[in-house]
Scaffold this active site. Structure first.
Site, PDB file in Angstrom:
ATOM      1  N   HIS A  55       1.194  -5.132 -11.548  1.00  9.09           N
ATOM      2  CA  HIS A  55       1.818  -4.751 -12.829  1.00  9.09           C
ATOM      3  C   HIS A  55       3.353  -4.702 -12.723  1.00  9.09           C
ATOM      4  CE1 HIS A  55       2.551  -0.132 -12.769  1.00  9.09           C
ATOM      5  NE2 HIS A  55       2.689  -0.623 -11.564  1.00  9.09           N
TER       6      HIS A  55
ATOM      7  N   GLY B  16       0.790  -1.247   0.000  1.00  9.72           N
ATOM      8  CA  GLY B  16       0.000   0.000   0.000  1.00  9.72           C
ATOM      9  C   GLY B  16       0.809   1.276   0.000  1.00  9.72           C
TER      10      GLY B  16
HETATM   11  C1  LIG Z   1       3.716   0.736  -7.648  1.00  9.44           C
HETATM   12  S1  LIG Z   1       3.798   0.719  -5.932  1.00  9.44           S
HETATM   13  C2  LIG Z   1       2.079   0.877  -5.497  1.00  9.44           C
HETATM   14  C3  LIG Z   1       1.886   1.515  -4.149  1.00  9.44           C
HETATM   15  C4  LIG Z   1       0.413   1.801  -3.789  1.00  9.44           C
HETATM   16  N1  LIG Z   1      -0.346   0.587  -3.699  1.00  9.44           N
HETATM   17  C5  LIG Z   1      -0.181   2.750  -4.805  1.00  9.44           C
HETATM   18  O1  LIG Z   1      -1.094   2.330  -5.526  1.00  9.44           O
HETATM   19  O2  LIG Z   1       0.266   3.893  -4.870  1.00  9.44           O
HETATM   20  C6  LIG Z   1       4.115  -0.993  -5.553  1.00  9.44           C
HETATM   21  C7  LIG Z   1       4.347  -1.215  -4.082  1.00  9.44           C
HETATM   22  O3  LIG Z   1       4.573  -2.603  -3.846  1.00  9.44           O
HETATM   23  C8  LIG Z   1       5.468  -2.687  -2.753  1.00  9.44           C
HETATM   24  N2  LIG Z   1       6.112  -4.009  -2.689  1.00  9.44           N
HETATM   25  C9  LIG Z   1       7.044  -4.510  -3.542  1.00  9.44           C
HETATM   26  N3  LIG Z   1       7.432  -5.728  -3.127  1.00  9.44           N
HETATM   27  C10 LIG Z   1       6.732  -6.006  -1.996  1.00  9.44           C
HETATM   28  C11 LIG Z   1       6.714  -7.107  -1.105  1.00  9.44           C
HETATM   29  N4  LIG Z   1       7.486  -8.180  -1.324  1.00  9.44           N
HETATM   30  N5  LIG Z   1       5.876  -7.059  -0.048  1.00  9.44           N
HETATM   31  C12 LIG Z   1       5.103  -5.978   0.173  1.00  9.44           C
HETATM   32  N6  LIG Z   1       5.078  -4.884  -0.643  1.00  9.44           N
HETATM   33  C13 LIG Z   1       5.887  -4.902  -1.709  1.00  9.44           C
HETATM   34  C14 LIG Z   1       6.466  -1.588  -3.064  1.00  9.44           C
HETATM   35  O4  LIG Z   1       7.204  -1.224  -1.903  1.00  9.44           O
HETATM   36  C15 LIG Z   1       5.563  -0.469  -3.573  1.00  9.44           C
HETATM   37  O5  LIG Z   1       5.193   0.421  -2.567  1.00  9.44           O
END
Ligand SMILES: C[S@@+](CC[C@H](N)C(=O)[O-])C[C@H]1O[C@@H](n2cnc3c(N)ncnc32)[C@H](O)[C@@H]1O
Length: 420
Positions: free
Chosen positions: A321, A253
Site C-alpha cells: 500500500h 517486516g
Molecule cells: C508500513 S511498513 C510495514 C512493516 C511491517 N510489515 C508491518 O506490517 O508492520 C512498510 C515497511 O516496508 C519497508 N521497506 C520500504 N522499502 C523497502 C525496501 N526497498 N526493501 C525492504 N523493505 C522496505 C519499510 O522499512 C517498512 O518497515
C-alpha cells in the site's frame, strides 16, 4: 437507487432498535463529556457501525433541503471545522484548559497568547462540533474529546500530522494531477507542489525533527487503534497446515512483529525478516529468547533479487500500500527466480471492501486512506481484484487463490501460488 432507500420512519425505527441494543450494554448512555461508548462489548461493534450508517443516511436525506444543495454545503464546510481544530492544536489550547473545572475566554486567551475575540470565534465554532463546551456563558470546559487531546499525546500528534503536515499535500493534489497525470512516482504528488521540494514525502519530513517525531507518534496512534492486529494476522491464514520446518520470509517486516505473532502460535515454523539496513535493529534486540532459533533478521532491499530460495511462503504485510502498481509488480518480479513450485506469495493490506460487504462507514475508512496514499506517495489501497491484477502482471504463473478476511479489521491476506 431511490426506490431502495428506506423511508424516514423505517430508518428511525432501525435507529431506535439499534440504539436500545447498544444502550442496554453500556453502564450509562454516552454523553460528550462522559464517553461510555468505548466500553461497548466487541460483539456489538457491528451494530454500532450499522447504527452510524443508518443515522448518516437519515441525516443525509434530511440535509438535502432545496435539493442536494445542503449535502454539498456540508461537504465544503468541513473546512471551517478543520480550521477550528487546527487552531486548537496549533496553540495547544486543550493543554491550557483545566481538566476539571473551567476557564474564562479572557484567561485562556492570555494563557495561549492569542487574540481573545479570535479565540472566542474559533472556540464557539469548535463547541458546535464537540470541541470544548461552554458550561456557563464566557467559560470554557473540556468535552471528552478535548480532554483526550491532553491525556493522549499520540492522538494530539495525529491531529498535528494530519492538519499541519499532510493536509497541504491534499490541497495541492489537483495541481499535481495536472502536472503529472496518472503518475506512479512518489516524488510527483501533492507533497512536492505544497512544499516546493523534489524530495519524496518521507525523505522530506525526516529533515524536520519536530515533524518526524509527531509523524511517528501518529503511526503509533493508528497502531493502537487495532491492538490485536498481529493476532488477527496470525489467526486468519492456515499457517498450521504448513509442514514442520517450513520457512516463511517476511519482506519489509519492520521489527518482525508479525513473524513473532505467527511464531508464537505455531512452533513448527521458521521465519526470516527482511528489511532495509537498520530498520529491524530494535526487533532483533528485543526478540524473545525462545524465538531466537526460529526467527532471523536479514538486510535486504526488496527491489533486488530475492536471496532466500525455495522458501514455503513469502509475505508482505502493509508493504504494497506504500507503492504504486508499477513498483509492486517490480517487487514481485524480483521474487520469481527464488520460488519453488507450490510456494505461496501473500500480500496483506487494508482491503477496499465491495459495496455492501461491510458497513459504509468502514468502507470509507479505507477509501479515505487510499486518497491519502495517493496524495502523499502516488501509492494506493486496493481491493482483492486489484491485488490479483498485480500478481498477474508480474507473471501469469503466479496463480491467484483467494483473499482471506481478517476478523475484526479491514485487512485481507491475498494469496497466490507459484505454478512453476
Ligand atoms: C508500513 S511498513 C510495514 C512493516 C511491517 N510489515 C508491518 O506490517 O508492520 C512498510 C515497511 O516496508 C519497508 N521497506 C520500504 N522499502 C523497502 C525496501 N526497498 N526493501 C525492504 N523493505 C522496505 C519499510 O522499512 C517498512 O518497515
Amino acid at each position: 437507487m431511490a426506490t431502495e432507500t428506506p423511508t424516514l420512519v423505517e430508518l428511525a425505527e432501525q435507529i431506535l432498535a439499534q440504539a436500545k441494543e447498544i444502550e442496554s450494554a453500556l453502564p450509562s448512555s454516552p454523553t460528550f463529556v462522559n464517553d461510555t461508548i468505548s466500553k461497548l462489548p466487541s460483539d456489538l461493534e457491528k451494530t454500532r457501525k450499522s447504527l452510524i450508517d443508518t443515522t448518516e443516511t437519515l441525516n443525509a436525506l434530511l440535509r438535502g433541503a432545496g435539493g442536494p444543495v445542503g449535502r454539498i454545503f456540508d461537504k465544503c464546510y468541513t473546512y471551517p471545522d478543520e480550521l477550528a481544530l487546527h487552531v486548537i492544536y496549533h496553540f495547544r489550547i486543550p493543554q491550557a484548559v483545566p481538566m476539571d473545572g473551567q476557564i474564562s475566554f479572557a484567561e485562556l486567551a492570555a494563557k495561549v497568547k492569542v487574540d481573545e475575540t479570535q479565540l472566542i470565534r474559533i472556540l464557539r465554532h469548535g463547541m458546535s462540533i464537540h470541541l470544548f463546551h461552554e458550561p456557563t456563558r464566557g467559560q470554557v470546559a473540556h468535552t471528552a474529546d478535548t480532554a483526550l487531546l491532553v491525556t493522549d499525546h499520540t492522538l494530539f500528534d495525529l491531529v498535528g500530522t494530519l492538519l499541519e503536515d499532510l493536509r497541504p499535500a491534499g490541497l495541492a493534489f489537483p495541481t499535481a494531477m495536472e502536472k503529472w497525470p496518472g503518475s506512479q512516482e512518489a516524488d510527483q504528488t501533492g507533497w512536492q507542489v505544497a512544499y516546493d521540494t523534489s524530495m519524496s514525502m518521507y525523505d522530506h519530513i525526516c529533515q524536520y525533527p519536530e515533524r518526524i517525531s509527531r509523524f511517528s507518534n501518529h503511526l503509533t496512534q493508528i497502531a493502537r487503534f487495532d491492538p490485536r492486529a498481529s493476532e488477527h494476522f496470525a489467526s486468519a491464514y492456515p499457517w498450521g497446515d504448513l509442514p514442520p520446518g517450513s520457512t516463511i520470509v517476511d519482506i519489509g517486516g519492520g521489527n518482525g512483529q508479525y513473524s513473532v505473532a505467527v511464531a508464537e502460535r505455531y512452533s513448527h515454523l521458521n521465519f526470516i525478516v527482511q528489511e532495509k539496513p537498520g530498520v529491524s535493529v530494535e526487533g532483533a534486540a528485543t526478540l524473545p529468547a525462545h524465538l531466537k532459533d526460529r526467527i532471523k533478521f536479514m538486510d535486504h532491499d526488496m527491489f533486488d533479487s530475492q536471496p532466500v530460495k525455495d522458501a514455503d511462503i513469502y509475505f508482505m504485510r502493509h508493504v504494497f500500500h506504500n507503492w504504486s502498481d508499477k513498483y509492486c509488480v517490480e517487487v514481485l518480479k524480483k521474487l520469481i527466480p527464488a520460488l519453488k513450485p507450490g510456494a505461496k506469495v501473500l500480500a496483506c493490506d487494508l482491503c477496499i471492501p465491495d459495496v455492501g460487504e461491510r458497513a459504509e462507514v468502514e468502507r470509507r475508512e479505507v477509501t479515505r486512506i487510499d486518497l491519502m496514499m495517493m496524495s502523499l506517495y502516488n501509492a494506493r489501497e486496493r481491493d482483492v481484484e486489484q491485488v490479483k491484477d498485480l500478481f498477474e502482471a508480474a507473471d501469469d504463473r503466479l496463480d491467484f487463490q483467494k483473499g482471506y478476511t481478517l476478523e475484526g479489521c479491514m485487512d485481507k491476506i491475498c494469496e497466490a501460488t507459484w505454478k512453476g
